[in-house]
Design an enzyme around this catalytic site. Structure first.
Site, PDB file in Angstrom:
ATOM      1  N   CYS A 255      -3.379  14.446 -27.061  1.00  0.00           N
ATOM      2  CA  CYS A 255      -3.768  15.648 -26.304  1.00  0.00           C
ATOM      3  C   CYS A 255      -2.644  16.645 -26.033  1.00  0.00           C
ATOM      4  O   CYS A 255      -2.871  17.857 -26.189  1.00  0.00           O
ATOM      5  CB  CYS A 255      -4.412  15.283 -24.979  1.00  0.00           C
ATOM      6  SG  CYS A 255      -4.922  13.593 -24.790  1.00  0.00           S
ATOM      7  N   ARG A 284       0.540   2.230 -28.815  1.00  0.00           N
ATOM      8  CA  ARG A 284       0.326   1.752 -27.453  1.00  0.00           C
ATOM      9  C   ARG A 284       0.853   0.331 -27.321  1.00  0.00           C
ATOM     10  O   ARG A 284       0.677  -0.486 -28.206  1.00  0.00           O
ATOM     11  CB  ARG A 284      -1.165   1.795 -27.099  1.00  0.00           C
ATOM     12  CG  ARG A 284      -1.680   3.217 -27.078  1.00  0.00           C
ATOM     13  CD  ARG A 284      -3.153   3.295 -26.740  1.00  0.00           C
ATOM     14  NE  ARG A 284      -3.628   4.663 -26.923  1.00  0.00           N
ATOM     15  CZ  ARG A 284      -4.912   5.017 -26.900  1.00  0.00           C
ATOM     16  NH1 ARG A 284      -5.833   4.100 -26.686  1.00  0.00           N
ATOM     17  NH2 ARG A 284      -5.261   6.275 -27.070  1.00  0.00           N
ATOM     18  N   GLN A 302      -6.165   8.023 -34.944  1.00  0.00           N
ATOM     19  CA  GLN A 302      -7.489   8.438 -34.477  1.00  0.00           C
ATOM     20  C   GLN A 302      -7.918   9.711 -35.192  1.00  0.00           C
ATOM     21  O   GLN A 302      -7.089  10.552 -35.508  1.00  0.00           O
ATOM     22  CB  GLN A 302      -7.422   8.780 -32.985  1.00  0.00           C
ATOM     23  CG  GLN A 302      -7.046   7.645 -32.078  1.00  0.00           C
ATOM     24  CD  GLN A 302      -6.861   8.148 -30.659  1.00  0.00           C
ATOM     25  OE1 GLN A 302      -6.065   9.035 -30.393  1.00  0.00           O
ATOM     26  NE2 GLN A 302      -7.613   7.577 -29.742  1.00  0.00           N
ATOM     27  N   ASP A 304      -8.969  12.484 -34.042  1.00  0.00           N
ATOM     28  CA  ASP A 304      -8.984  13.005 -32.681  1.00  0.00           C
ATOM     29  C   ASP A 304      -9.191  14.515 -32.664  1.00  0.00           C
ATOM     30  O   ASP A 304      -8.676  15.224 -33.525  1.00  0.00           O
ATOM     31  CB  ASP A 304      -7.627  12.675 -32.037  1.00  0.00           C
ATOM     32  CG  ASP A 304      -7.698  12.657 -30.528  1.00  0.00           C
ATOM     33  OD1 ASP A 304      -8.790  12.865 -29.980  1.00  0.00           O
ATOM     34  OD2 ASP A 304      -6.648  12.423 -29.909  1.00  0.00           O
ATOM     35  N   HIS A 306      -9.701  17.993 -29.727  1.00  0.00           N
ATOM     36  CA  HIS A 306      -9.826  18.522 -28.375  1.00  0.00           C
ATOM     37  C   HIS A 306     -10.543  19.847 -28.462  1.00  0.00           C
ATOM     38  O   HIS A 306     -10.146  20.722 -29.229  1.00  0.00           O
ATOM     39  CB  HIS A 306      -8.445  18.637 -27.726  1.00  0.00           C
ATOM     40  CG  HIS A 306      -7.820  17.294 -27.524  1.00  0.00           C
ATOM     41  ND1 HIS A 306      -7.030  16.693 -28.467  1.00  0.00           N
ATOM     42  CD2 HIS A 306      -7.952  16.393 -26.509  1.00  0.00           C
ATOM     43  CE1 HIS A 306      -6.686  15.490 -28.042  1.00  0.00           C
ATOM     44  NE2 HIS A 306      -7.225  15.281 -26.859  1.00  0.00           N
ATOM     45  N   LYS A 386     -16.552   9.407 -19.620  1.00  0.00           N
ATOM     46  CA  LYS A 386     -16.664   9.403 -21.081  1.00  0.00           C
ATOM     47  C   LYS A 386     -17.949   8.747 -21.564  1.00  0.00           C
ATOM     48  O   LYS A 386     -18.552   7.943 -20.866  1.00  0.00           O
ATOM     49  CB  LYS A 386     -15.462   8.694 -21.702  1.00  0.00           C
ATOM     50  CG  LYS A 386     -15.312   7.254 -21.251  1.00  0.00           C
ATOM     51  CD  LYS A 386     -14.216   6.546 -22.028  1.00  0.00           C
ATOM     52  CE  LYS A 386     -14.100   5.106 -21.578  1.00  0.00           C
ATOM     53  NZ  LYS A 386     -13.336   4.252 -22.451  1.00  0.00           N
ATOM     54  N   HIS A 432     -12.140  15.648 -24.992  1.00  0.00           N
ATOM     55  CA  HIS A 432     -11.396  14.795 -25.923  1.00  0.00           C
ATOM     56  C   HIS A 432     -12.477  14.045 -26.679  1.00  0.00           C
ATOM     57  O   HIS A 432     -13.399  13.528 -26.060  1.00  0.00           O
ATOM     58  CB  HIS A 432     -10.571  13.723 -25.218  1.00  0.00           C
ATOM     59  CG  HIS A 432      -9.699  14.202 -24.112  1.00  0.00           C
ATOM     60  ND1 HIS A 432      -8.337  14.142 -24.185  1.00  0.00           N
ATOM     61  CD2 HIS A 432      -9.973  14.703 -22.890  1.00  0.00           C
ATOM     62  CE1 HIS A 432      -7.820  14.585 -23.054  1.00  0.00           C
ATOM     63  NE2 HIS A 432      -8.790  14.928 -22.242  1.00  0.00           N
TER      64      HIS A 432
HETATM   65 ZN    ZN Z   1      -7.074  13.553 -25.747  1.00  0.00          ZN
END
Ligand code: ZN
Length: 564
Positions: A255, A284, A302, A304, A306, A386, A432
């Site tokens: 992000c 992580r 990911q 991913d 936004h 979420k 997200h």
């Molecule tokens: Zn994010």
């Protein structure tokens, strides 16, 4: 089982034995570790106990009475458990010569057990703590009928055959080496190719849906993680280190860079929604004990994105993401999924009012899509509620894939703004979202769903050409060239081995098509086609085969022929 174990090995101490999904286990403190050979013996004793048909009798004892009883029986783990119980009343079950501490409920008698099986032995620390003694755990399962038990055992066998760690090795897709680092995936050529095919599909589909592709760095200064709140709420999961006296962290999420891009210039309400997409690798700090194949790793990528939008655009954007997920799952061959909505956790940022708005936006989108969902209280991320979507694989098992988070808090922390119609500054909402989720976990799901036999469009090798003899290698090369010109991924098996052996090898490698070429085929400009698991399809003109496989690839991975 515990009764049988005590009858056979009176010196063993009983620890804890709960029922679990699809079965049960019991932990024993045994001077001698159990071996696989012990299981049939224990099963035989269990069958005797079932035949003897003892009634299960429940009684309630006062705590001091129960302590006295289990001390006398010489069961120190039971004594420890009773001491830890909050109530003064302790529930005990007795059947025949056996007494155990148990909350119940139970079936009426041992004779009611109709079908059972002991499955495996494992080591387990008392209370799951490695500082405690290692106990011996025996897993088992029981059903009301033999048919149900058999069906379950068949499913377990099938799952074992499809295990992505086993297939990953056999098909040379990926490796994880303790020496290189636990939980870190190394992709071999075929796995890397498979992932590239998925990533190319992702880029194409995101561009089609109005996303812009961005790329952020793998490490960022800690200042940014302090600003985002990760430093305060997520620090224990991050890898943090020093560069020239300045602290940095490897990104656990993508992000911040996306927010910095948004913040890099003045935005107007007319610019929104803005959708940034990144195939973002994150790291992580997972405990080594929880790492598992491709499912729990320390480094993963990911798909991913936004989405920055106006409040009134949020529900439509969420709906768009849900459609995208449903489409993606269909393309990859999954027909069912489960939906969960997770709400405000104990540790969170942002105002309660914003949390309510965000939760409602997610719920409204789910309702308008007519999707059934379960609510998971307090399971949201620290910055917003979420939606989690779990795909169901061929064996009916659920795998986490998509997540959609609605976030009012991070845009505020990063002072993101847009100029509204009235010329004043406002804070956008940020969504997200991931579609397939972690590429690693999704690959694990794909491997197990298909048992490694991927559909043609996903197969790293789509065609193996097998020349019958050395003199046919030249024609094999020509065929390969024609296929490659048509973007078909092809290998030639030119080694000196019998044709049957080569066919067998291609079957084991789960390659969708084999083309056998010899003198007859060369003369006719044709190929003899074998399809994976279907066998011989006969001779075809090369052009005909190219048309067939190309059509198969195009239909399976594009929106032609597919809606939603
Ligand atoms: Zn994010």
């Amino acid at each position: 089982m515990a009764q049988a174990v005590k009858r056979l090995y009176p010196d063993i101490k009983l620890a804890i034995g709960p029922s679990i999904e699809d079965g049960f286990y019991y932990d024993f403190d045994s001077p001698q570790p159990f071996t696989e050979e012990d299981l049939p013996k224990i099963e035989a004793e269990m069958s005797k106990i079932i035949k003897e048909n003892y009634k299960f009798e429940k009684s309630a004892l006062k705590k001091d009475e129960a302590l006295k009883l289990f001390k006398k029986m010489g069961e120190p783990y039971k004594v420890e458990m009773i001491e830890a119980l909050p109530d003064n009343e302790v529930s005990i079950y007795k059947d025949g010569d056996f007494t155990d501490l148990c909350k119940g409920p139970h079936i009426d008698s041992t004779g009611e057990v109709k079908a059972f099986k002991l499955l495996s032995i494992a080591g387990a620390y008392w209370h799951g703590d490695e500082k405690n003694k290692m106990l011996q755990r025996i897993y088992g399962t029981a059903f009301e009928t033999k048919a149900e038990l058999d069906a379950h055992l068949t499913k377990l066998e099938e799952a074992k055959k499809r295990d992505h760690r086993k297939l990953g090795k056999e098909l040379e897709l990926f490796m994880i080496e303790e020496k290189a680092g636990a939980g870190l995936v190394i992709y071999q050529p075929k796995g890397a190719l498979l992932r590239t095919i998925i990533e190319d599909w992702e880029k194409k589909e995101h561009l089609r849906r109005g996303y812009q592709i961005v790329i952020g760095p793998h490490i960022l200064k800690s200042d940014i993680w302090v600003e985002s709140g990760h430093y305060g709420y997520y620090k224990e999961n991050m890898y943090i280190f020093q560069v020239e006296g300045q602290e940095y962290a490897i990104k656990p999420m993508n992000c911040p860079a996306h927010m910095l891009i948004y913040r890099s210039k003045t935005r107007s309400y007319k610019d929104l929604p803005i959708r940034y997409f990144e195939l973002g690798s994150v790291y992580r700090n997972e405990k080594s004990g929880v790492l598992h194949g491709l499912l729990r790793v320390r480094g993963f990528t990911q798909d991913d994105a936004h989405i920055f939008c106006l409040r009134e655009q949020a529900v439509d954007e969420i709906k768009g993401v849900i459609d995208f997920v449903a489409y993606a799952l269909k393309v990859f061959g999954f027909s069912e999924f489960e939906v969960e909505l997770s709400t405000k956790p104990d540790k969170y940022i942002g105002s309660d009012e914003d949390w309510e708005h965000a939760t409602k936006a997610l719920e409204d989108a789910l309702k308008s899509k007519g999707l059934a969902y379960q609510i998971h209280e307090k399971e949201g991320a620290f910055y917003g509620p979420k939606i989690d979507i779990k795909l169901k694989d061929a064996l009916g098992r659920a795998w986490q894939c998509a997540t959609i988070q609605c976030d009012f808090a991070l845009p505020q922390r990063f002072k993101l703004t847009y100029v509204g119609q009235d010329g004043k500054e406002y804070t956008p909402i940020m969504l997200h979202r991931v579609i397939l989720g972690s590429m690693e976990r999704f690959l694990g799901a794909l491997i197990e769903h298909y048992g490694g036999a991927f559909p043609v469009w996903l197969s790293p090798t789509q065609v193996v050409i097998i020349p019958i003899a050395d003199e046919h290698k030249e024609y094999a090369e020509k065929v390969a060239e024609r296929l490659r010109e048509n973007d078909i991924r092809v290998e030639i098996d030119g080694k000196n081995a019998r044709m049957q052996h080569k066919i067998r090898e291609a079957e084991v490698a789960k390659v969708p098509y084999m083309l056998i070429v010899g003198g007859k085929e060369a003369q006719a400009g044709a190929v003899s086609v074998r399809e994976r698991s279907k066998g011989d399809l006969g001779q075809m003109k090369l052009d005909e085969f190219i048309g067939k496989i190309t059509k198969e690839v195009v239909l399976s991975n594009s929106r032609q022929n597919r809606s939603g």
